[in-house]
Design a protein around this motif. Structure first.
Motif, mmCIF file in Angstrom:
data_model
loop_
_atom_site.group_PDB
_atom_site.id
_atom_site.type_symbol
_atom_site.label_atom_id
_atom_site.label_comp_id
_atom_site.label_asym_id
_atom_site.label_seq_id
_atom_site.Cartn_x
_atom_site.Cartn_y
_atom_site.Cartn_z
ATOM 1 N N GLY A 233 38.349 -26.585 32.336
ATOM 2 C CA GLY A 233 38.995 -27.629 31.540
ATOM 3 C C GLY A 233 39.350 -28.846 32.376
ATOM 4 O O GLY A 233 39.226 -29.988 31.925
ATOM 5 N N VAL A 234 39.774 -28.603 33.607
ATOM 6 C CA VAL A 234 40.127 -29.715 34.510
ATOM 7 C C VAL A 234 38.873 -30.469 34.924
ATOM 8 O O VAL A 234 38.816 -31.701 34.880
ATOM 9 C CB VAL A 234 40.864 -29.170 35.760
ATOM 10 N N MET A 235 37.846 -29.737 35.336
ATOM 11 C CA MET A 235 36.651 -30.374 35.905
ATOM 12 C C MET A 235 35.824 -31.122 34.870
ATOM 13 O O MET A 235 35.147 -32.095 35.201
ATOM 14 C CB MET A 235 35.766 -29.322 36.592
ATOM 15 N N GLU A 236 35.890 -30.674 33.638
ATOM 16 C CA GLU A 236 35.051 -31.339 32.611
ATOM 17 C C GLU A 236 35.566 -32.730 32.260
ATOM 18 O O GLU A 236 34.879 -33.489 31.577
ATOM 19 C CB GLU A 236 34.960 -30.458 31.364
ATOM 20 N N LYS A 237 36.765 -33.055 32.738
ATOM 21 C CA LYS A 237 37.275 -34.411 32.493
ATOM 22 C C LYS A 237 36.601 -35.423 33.415
ATOM 23 O O LYS A 237 36.725 -36.632 33.220
ATOM 24 C CB LYS A 237 38.782 -34.457 32.754
ATOM 25 N N TYR A 238 35.928 -34.935 34.460
ATOM 26 C CA TYR A 238 35.297 -35.839 35.427
ATOM 27 C C TYR A 238 33.795 -35.870 35.160
ATOM 28 O O TYR A 238 33.119 -34.859 35.333
ATOM 29 C CB TYR A 238 35.594 -35.365 36.857
ATOM 30 N N PRO A 239 33.261 -37.008 34.745
ATOM 31 C CA PRO A 239 31.855 -37.079 34.326
ATOM 32 C C PRO A 239 30.841 -36.548 35.342
ATOM 33 O O PRO A 239 29.881 -35.889 34.939
ATOM 34 C CB PRO A 239 31.642 -38.577 34.056
ATOM 35 N N PRO A 240 31.006 -36.773 36.654
ATOM 36 C CA PRO A 240 29.978 -36.222 37.563
ATOM 37 C C PRO A 240 29.946 -34.697 37.568
ATOM 38 O O PRO A 240 28.923 -34.112 37.922
ATOM 39 C CB PRO A 240 30.413 -36.742 38.942
ATOM 40 N N TYR A 241 31.063 -34.053 37.212
ATOM 41 C CA TYR A 241 31.113 -32.586 37.280
ATOM 42 C C TYR A 241 30.937 -31.942 35.901
ATOM 43 O O TYR A 241 30.797 -30.720 35.799
ATOM 44 C CB TYR A 241 32.431 -32.125 37.906
ATOM 45 N N GLN A 242 30.928 -32.739 34.885
ATOM 46 C CA GLN A 242 30.783 -32.179 33.536
ATOM 47 C C GLN A 242 29.431 -31.473 33.368
ATOM 48 O O GLN A 242 29.389 -30.381 32.810
ATOM 49 C CB GLN A 242 30.976 -33.317 32.518
ATOM 50 N N PRO A 243 28.303 -32.045 33.867
ATOM 51 C CA PRO A 243 27.021 -31.324 33.727
ATOM 52 C C PRO A 243 27.003 -29.994 34.486
ATOM 53 O O PRO A 243 26.331 -29.060 34.061
ATOM 54 C CB PRO A 243 25.993 -32.290 34.343
ATOM 55 N N ILE A 244 27.750 -29.921 35.598
ATOM 56 C CA ILE A 244 27.761 -28.673 36.383
ATOM 57 C C ILE A 244 28.386 -27.566 35.537
ATOM 58 O O ILE A 244 27.845 -26.453 35.431
ATOM 59 C CB ILE A 244 28.553 -28.862 37.691
ATOM 60 N N PHE A 245 29.526 -27.851 34.947
ATOM 61 C CA PHE A 245 30.232 -26.813 34.215
ATOM 62 C C PHE A 245 29.631 -26.565 32.829
ATOM 63 O O PHE A 245 29.870 -25.515 32.233
ATOM 64 C CB PHE A 245 31.724 -27.159 34.118
#
Lengths: 211, 351
Positions: free
Chosen positions: B266-278
């Motif tokens: 939930g925290v990481m998906e707020k950051y666009p560069p890391y959203q595709p990873i999760f």
């Protein structure tokens, strides 16, 4: 009179035959359980070794290697107990997990059905990690978890700490796999014991039937 | 805008940049990995690798091979290439190249200290150390009883000395303290490396800032996930995060209070560069997270070669080579354990 004797003999031989068949069924059932457990053990060990390799891949070879295993004297974390119930010829093996006496707060705990089910759920759901997160959150919420589960989690973490306190979930998963394999081994020993008992009974019945 | 690197870089760095770009073209391709993934035994892997640049390092190894042997020999090749570049480098490139190895130095220090705590033989521990992280007085680490002695007896004369200021205590070394020491040292090292690259300026600062920020963010996520369910408090966890990166400072505040993998997601998906990873992971899963991060890292490292006249290519090559060695380790393990169906779980193609 002769007819009655013949009927009696026939009934006795039928009963003996049925008993022999029952013993044979018990023997075959035990053998089937044994073969299934052997297969389960093999697949659990394969899974454990692959998870260990995966943990090594994730954490690095310097964090997961044999040089980190502790050579300090310590009591065994897990013991196997042998019981002879009611003077039975076949022994019953049981696993006492996480019974290290190094820690003053540790206590003896026999294998519990609930924990088996918890562990089996963990193993089957390890791919989704839901069970692991609930297991770890249960460690945090001590008010709701039973004391034995909390102690077990602490003992597991303590044993795993030789690789570091912040280890990958893959290493924890491999620990659970090997723990399940150990339980399976004890079950195999018990089933083997019942196979031998069933075989001895079958041989005895067969001899009696022939006589 | 960058400085006028194009005018001056090649005077001191041109030869080595050409060397490292040559090394880059020797990295294994997808075709090589496909061949390796079809091997039935470790000897087959050795045979396929003999046609690559690893050939001379593996040709004299007797059968039966072990997976650790393959990894050791491949690592030797990386070490030889690194040493060649280091001995040819002038300042500030030589300092930059040395910075790349401090992470391995920290791992070696922790390995020796942990192994000594577990009453292992020092020689056995030295054999397990990474060759890029070796230094002269490393064996003396075994005599230290606490961090103060560790610093005073050994590390004061090593490049890690400045990183110890935050973790010098007189507490005895135990598993938790060692883990905190490891992560504190690595945090200090990353921040120092970041500052050094910023000082260099130009394309090096631009490219290395992105790569080191990604490293810091990935570390923060791994520390969070690995500390879930442990005795590490939220404050201690927050102290281990680096003071730079995309997640600094608000992401770190949220990660510090995460109790499970879904909260981390939930925290990481707020950051666009890391959203595709999760987005590649299913809910509650973290097994494939490492591979997703490695894939993103490889993408960024390969992009650094698109530009010239900067030091980032050296860092990128070292990291790509380490990824290649990780791939070979995983393939070897899957072949040795007869688990070829799982070989693509962790192999990250570079090209």
């Amino acid at each position: 009179m002769e007819e009655e004797n013949e009927a009696q003999i026939s009934n006795l031989s039928t009963a003996a035959t049925e008993e022999t068949e029952d013993q044979a069924l018990i023997f075959l059932d035990s053998l089937d359980d044994y073969l299934i457990l052997i297969q389960t053990l093999s697949s659990t060990l394969r899974q454990g070794w692959l998870e260990l390799a995966s943990a090594r891949h994730s954490m690095g070879a310097s964090r997961v290697n044999t040089a980190l295993l502790s050579l300090k004297h310590r009591s065994a974390a897990t013991k196997v107990e042998l019981d002879y119930h009611d003077n039975a010829k076949s022994p019953q093996f049981s696993l006492c997990k996480w019974t290290s006496t190094d820690d003053k707060n540790s206590y003896l705990e026999n294998e519990k059905v609930e924990e088996d089910e918890q562990l089996k759920e963990n193993m089957s759901g390890l791919e989704s990690e839901n069970e692991e997160s609930s297991l770890e959150s249960s460690k945090g919420s001590e008010t709701t978890a039973s004391p034995c589960k909390t102690e077990n989690l602490k003992e597991r973490a303590k044993v795993l700490s030789m690789f570091g306190t912040l280890v990958s979930p893959k290493l924890r998963a491999s620990q659970l796999s090997f723990e399940t394999a150990l339980e399976t081994l004890v079950n195999i020993a018990n089933v083997r014991s019942s196979i031998l008992e069933a075989h001895a009974a079958l041989v005895k019945d067969t001899k009696n039937t022939k006589e | 805008m960058y400085g006028f690197e194009a005018m001056t870089f090649n005077i001191h760095g041109g030869y080595l940049e050409a060397i490292v770009r040559g090394h880059r073209s020797g990295l294994l391709t997808a075709a090589d990995y496909n061949n390796l993934c079809q091997c039935e035994t470790l000897d087959d892997i050795k045979m396929h690798l003999s046609a690559t640049e690893y050939g001379p390092y593996l040709q004299n190894e007797p059968s039966p091979l072990h997976t650790t042997t393959i990894v050791e020999k491949c690592t030797l090749k990386l070490v030889d290439e690194y040493k060649h570049m280091l001995c040819q480098a002038t300042e500030p490139m030589s300092t930059f190249l040395e910075y790349i190895t401090y992470g391995h130095m920290i791992d070696n220090v922790v390995l020796i200290v942990t192994g000594t705590l577990h009453e292992r033989d020092v020689q056995e521990l030295l054999e397990k150390c990474h060759p890029l992280g070796m230094f002269d007085s490393i064996a003396t680490l075994a005599v230290a009883q606490n961090m103060r002695e560790l610093y005073r007896l050994v590390l004061v004369d090593t490049p890690l000395a400045p990183y110890f200021s935050e973790c010098i205590t007189s507490e005895d070394l135990d598993d938790m303290n060692i883990e905190i020491m490891r992560n504190t040292l690595y945090k200090a090292y990353l921040e120092d490396f970041y500052r050094f690259c910023q000082k260099l300026g130009g394309a090096t600062a631009e490219i290395m800032s992105d790569l080191l920020a990604f490293e810091a963010d990935r570390r923060a996520v791994n520390i969070t996930i690995n500390s879930i369910g442990t005795e590490l408090t939220r404050d201690d966890r927050r102290k281990l995060y680096s003071s730079f990166g995309l997640l600094y400072p608000y992401g770190h505040e949220e990660l510090a209070v995460c109790e499970d993998i879904d909260q981390v997601r939930g925290v990481m998906e707020k950051y666009p560069p890391y959203q595709p990873i999760f987005s590649k992971l299913s809910y509650g899963e973290s097994q494939m997270l490492d591979k997703a991060f490695y894939e993103e890292e490889v993408k960024r490292l390969c992009l650094s070669f698109e530009q010239q006249f900067h030091y980032g290519v050296f860092f990128a090559y070292m990291r790509l080579k380490e990824q290649e060695i990780r791939n070979l380790m995983w393939i070897s393990e899957c072949v040795a354990q007869n688990q070829k169906s799982r070989v693509h779980d962790s192999v990250v193609f570079i090209f």
